[in-house]
Design an enzyme around this catalytic site. Structure first.
Site, PDB file in Angstrom:
ATOM      1  N   TYR A   1     171.166 -31.227  -4.182  1.00 31.22           N
ATOM      2  CA  TYR A   1     171.722 -32.572  -4.049  1.00 31.22           C
ATOM      3  C   TYR A   1     170.688 -33.623  -4.468  1.00 31.22           C
ATOM      4  CZ  TYR A   1     173.776 -36.725  -1.867  1.00 31.22           C
ATOM      5  OH  TYR A   1     174.294 -37.975  -1.640  1.00 31.22           O
TER       6      TYR A   1
ATOM      7  N   SER B   1     171.615 -41.966  -4.037  1.00 30.86           N
ATOM      8  CA  SER B   1     171.245 -41.631  -2.656  1.00 30.86           C
ATOM      9  C   SER B   1     169.747 -41.786  -2.471  1.00 30.86           C
ATOM     10  CB  SER B   1     171.643 -40.177  -2.360  1.00 30.86           C
ATOM     11  OG  SER B   1     171.105 -39.739  -1.132  1.00 30.86           O
TER      12      SER B   1
END
Length: 251
Positions: A156, A143
């Site tokens: 995250y 990501s």
């Protein structure tokens, strides 16, 4: 034209979102696909059924990826059914949607994110490469958050940053076997995981922050993943391929 005819692929989280688009594109290129899922058996079985219409073999297999024994059992089933793997796409993961600063982040949230995004990625990647001969392909879905950080989502971002470091480390380890290891780093993608952020006009607001002016579709991410699985990408390894519409330029 990318041809993956005769190649055997495992896609974690392979029934929907980025994973579903990747499973479909791999099958369209001729690869046999194992569609991994955790709980949604109907979605995974429907995906596998659809993939078979492309003239390939397809299986739906369940496993809790943060459970090492469950992952090893799934890969043992693949070995018995198909004899091994040529492609592994590590796509499964979670993004806790609620904004939480580190000072208020619970131990439980941190532990769950690490279990799903790091432990699950490690166990599944390790087990998959045990089934690979020389010349395999590993693609991990990270990501932009792992590259630039993400305020209120430090758990995250940390997990995806670790995945990026893992990609580069494993690329060097497996290069002598001709196995390439790369990562695709998406930005915002139109998937179920992001529905909360897209509510109440969020999609439009987010789209305006992306230089190309729109949120990516799952297929926009699947294309680069499949390229990295192809013979044409044999000299690409340790790469973090940014697929974010220009929102983070760090290549």
């Amino acid at each position: 034209m990318i041809s993956l005819k005769g190649k055997r692929a495992l896609v974690t989280g392979g029934s929907r979102g980025i994973g579903g688009a990747t499973s479909l594109m791999l099958a369209e290129c001729g690869a046999d696909v194992v569609v991994h899922y955790r709980t949604r058996s109907d979605d995974a079985e429907a995906m596998a059924t659809g993939l078979r219409t492309h003239g390939v073999r397809a299986l739906a297999m369940a496993a809790e990826l943060s459970d090492r024994a469950a992952v090893d059992d799934m890969c043992a089933q693949i070995a018995r059914a198909w004899g091994g793997l040529d492609i592994f796409v590590g796509n499964a993961g979670i993004w806790p949607v609620e904004d939480v600063p580190v000072l208020h982040m619970s131990d439980e949230r941190w532990a769950r994110t690490m279990a799903e995004n790091i432990d699950g990625m490690f166990f599944s990647t390790r087990s998959a490469i045990r089934l690979m001969g020389d010349g395999g392909r590993v693609v991990l879905v990270s990501s932009t958050a792992g590259q630039r950080g993400e305020s209120m989502h430090a758990d995250y971002a940390a997990s995806k940053g670790a995945m990026i470091a893992f990609t580069k480390s494993l690329a060097v380890e497996l290069a002598p076997r001709g196995i390439t290891v790369n990562s695709v780093a998406p930005g915002w993608v139109d998937t179920e995981m992001c529905e909360g952020a897209f509510a109440d006009g969020g999609r439009e607001r987010i789209g305006r922050t992306i230089p190309v002016g729109r949120v990516a579709s799952p297929a926009d991410i699947a294309g680069p993943i499949v390229f990295l699985c192809a013979p044409q990408a044999r000299h690409v390894t340790g790469e973090i391929l940014n697929v974010n519409g220009g929102s983070v330029m760090c290549g």
